[in-house]
Design a protein around this motif. Sequence first.
Motif, PDB file in Angstrom:
ATOM      1  N   TRP A 201       0.834  -1.221   0.000  1.00  0.00           N
ATOM      2  CA  TRP A 201       0.000   0.000   0.000  1.00  0.00           C
ATOM      3  C   TRP A 201       0.867   1.270   0.000  1.00  0.00           C
ATOM      4  N   GLU A 202       2.014   1.188  -0.645  1.00  0.00           N
ATOM      5  CA  GLU A 202       2.898   2.359  -0.646  1.00  0.00           C
ATOM      6  C   GLU A 202       2.447   3.455  -1.597  1.00  0.00           C
ATOM      7  N   ARG A 203       1.571   3.112  -2.537  1.00  0.00           N
ATOM      8  CA  ARG A 203       1.063   4.130  -3.455  1.00  0.00           C
ATOM      9  C   ARG A 203      -0.462   3.977  -3.563  1.00  0.00           C
ATOM     10  N   VAL A 204      -1.147   5.003  -3.072  1.00  0.00           N
ATOM     11  CA  VAL A 204      -2.604   5.038  -3.151  1.00  0.00           C
ATOM     12  C   VAL A 204      -3.003   6.360  -3.804  1.00  0.00           C
ATOM     13  N   LEU A 205      -3.810   6.279  -4.851  1.00  0.00           N
ATOM     14  CA  LEU A 205      -4.260   7.480  -5.558  1.00  0.00           C
ATOM     15  C   LEU A 205      -5.683   7.806  -5.121  1.00  0.00           C
ATOM     16  N   LEU A 206      -5.865   9.041  -4.686  1.00  0.00           N
ATOM     17  CA  LEU A 206      -7.184   9.492  -4.212  1.00  0.00           C
ATOM     18  C   LEU A 206      -7.693  10.636  -5.063  1.00  0.00           C
ATOM     19  N   ALA A 207      -8.944  10.568  -5.431  1.00  0.00           N
ATOM     20  CA  ALA A 207      -9.616  11.673  -6.122  1.00  0.00           C
ATOM     21  C   ALA A 207     -10.668  12.242  -5.170  1.00  0.00           C
ATOM     22  N   VAL A 208     -10.556  13.521  -4.906  1.00  0.00           N
ATOM     23  CA  VAL A 208     -11.457  14.188  -3.957  1.00  0.00           C
ATOM     24  C   VAL A 208     -12.289  15.209  -4.718  1.00  0.00           C
ATOM     25  N   GLU A 209     -13.595  14.977  -4.751  1.00  0.00           N
ATOM     26  CA  GLU A 209     -14.508  15.893  -5.442  1.00  0.00           C
ATOM     27  C   GLU A 209     -15.231  16.758  -4.426  1.00  0.00           C
ATOM     28  N   ASN A 210     -15.202  18.048  -4.643  1.00  0.00           N
ATOM     29  CA  ASN A 210     -15.897  18.985  -3.754  1.00  0.00           C
ATOM     30  C   ASN A 210     -17.404  18.955  -4.062  1.00  0.00           C
ATOM     31  N   VAL A 211     -18.179  18.407  -3.146  1.00  0.00           N
ATOM     32  CA  VAL A 211     -19.634  18.307  -3.350  1.00  0.00           C
ATOM     33  C   VAL A 211     -20.369  19.152  -2.309  1.00  0.00           C
ATOM     34  N   THR A 212     -19.721  20.203  -1.855  1.00  0.00           N
ATOM     35  CA  THR A 212     -20.295  21.037  -0.798  1.00  0.00           C
ATOM     36  C   THR A 212     -21.635  21.643  -1.224  1.00  0.00           C
ATOM     37  N   GLU A 213     -21.677  22.182  -2.442  1.00  0.00           N
ATOM     38  CA  GLU A 213     -22.926  22.797  -2.902  1.00  0.00           C
ATOM     39  C   GLU A 213     -24.030  21.758  -3.016  1.00  0.00           C
ATOM     40  N   ARG A 214     -23.673  20.586  -3.544  1.00  0.00           N
ATOM     41  CA  ARG A 214     -24.674  19.534  -3.691  1.00  0.00           C
ATOM     42  C   ARG A 214     -25.193  19.084  -2.330  1.00  0.00           C
ATOM     43  N   GLU A 215     -24.260  18.903  -1.382  1.00  0.00           N
ATOM     44  CA  GLU A 215     -24.658  18.461  -0.044  1.00  0.00           C
ATOM     45  C   GLU A 215     -25.453  19.537   0.682  1.00  0.00           C
TER      46      GLU A 215
END
Length: 500
Positions: free
Chosen positions: A153-167
Amino acid sequence: MQNESRSPDTAKAGSDEHVNAEMFELAPVSMWLEDFSGVKKLLDEWRAAGVTDLRSHLQADLSRVHACTLQIRVLQVNRKTLQLFEADDLAHLTANLGKVFRDDMLHTHIEELLQVWEGKNEFSSNSVNYTLSGKRLDIQLNARILPGYEDNWERVLLAVENVTEREAARRKLMHSENYARGLFEYSPISLWVEDFSQVKRLFGDLRQIGIKDFRVFTDVHPEFVERCMQEIRVIDVNQQTLTMFHAPDKPTLLSHLSEVFRDDMRPHFSEQLGELWHGNLFHQREVVNYALNGEQLHVHLQFSVFPGHEENWDLVLVALTDITARKKAEAYLEFLGKHDELTKLHNRAFMVDEMNRLERKGPFPVSVIMADLNGLKEINDQLGHAAGDALLRRVGEVLSKAADKPVHAARIGGDEFAILMPATDERDAVAMVENIQSLIDINNQYYSGSPLSLSMGYATSRHGERLEATIQRADTLMYQDKRTYYAQTPGNERRQTSPE
């Protein structure tokens, strides 16, 4: 000088890496490259120590979740990440990760850890982060352990989407829905959400076969009203409905609707259908329903088709306000206007109106019995007015028992009573006097104390005679009977009685 050269494969690989680096950097969502090897090591230690239920282990002590977050190393972030979290550069961001990952995030991080604990190479969650200035961010996170790093698990790619308006919009919608639900559920009046679409379809069938006069049709086919009643589907009711109709819960009420909508309610429902037939999608009226305990309920009904559902009537709001107490009060006031409160017989005002009606419309002959309670003054003087009132109530019991419609009995004075008998000749008048005397004898057997006694006289109207004259003749005979009573009663010889 020798020129340097690269093989095509090497050049292509370098080119791909450059493209991938640019794609990472310019991605329109926040991208994070992280090292989860420390997290894996910690989870392996717990597993070796005998932990089998990771969720319970973490929820028992949230500091364990925080320990996992401390094991994550951020290797690289893209430009969008710096913008989103208000960081100058990677060093600025990583130095302040405690401000980014806190509070609500720990609970959602448990779900992420559970996914990798179960051997998944991908995990996702809806979580909360914070910008370096403290602004809350609702995010949707999708992550994957990169190929070749599944063991460490030395390389993990994360995509973070800002859904503040939707929430925020979702929370606002949820708040509105909860607010509307609260207004519905805890409204002080009974609310029913119903589906009338099948009624609309039945109306359409009638119009297709040429029916134009709905009232005439339902008069000829009353079963159609019953059919419409059966086709209504109740979608929901509120708490006040359960209270009003004495139902323990919604399923019980909805399974016993035939006990609620019956008898006197049917004519009202037929009129309501008439309103709908003529396109009146909002109307109100007073109707009768029944509680599950059999109690009759008078309600003020307001019917409205929800906006946007005018074409098929599949969403209808029916509001019922309980007016039973008001109806009872009105009925009692009406009763008092026509009845004597003490004896519950009709009063003089009613008797005058009834006399005028009989003189106009008949049916003739009309017989009249005038009666007077014997000894009321003596009872009042010797035993008090409460005893006198009790005796008057007993007169009411006797005369109300004897006087079935269309016969009417009334208290027209303190101790004076009158019985009007339409379509009754002298023979029936005599029979009524005898019946009253029999009821008096029974009454005296039932009650102890002062005996009940009435002096009575009767007369039957002659052709063309005013009823007032008939009453006067009956009154004269009553006073003759009264004189006889006092003449025959010891201790009352000196009492003088004469018609007024």
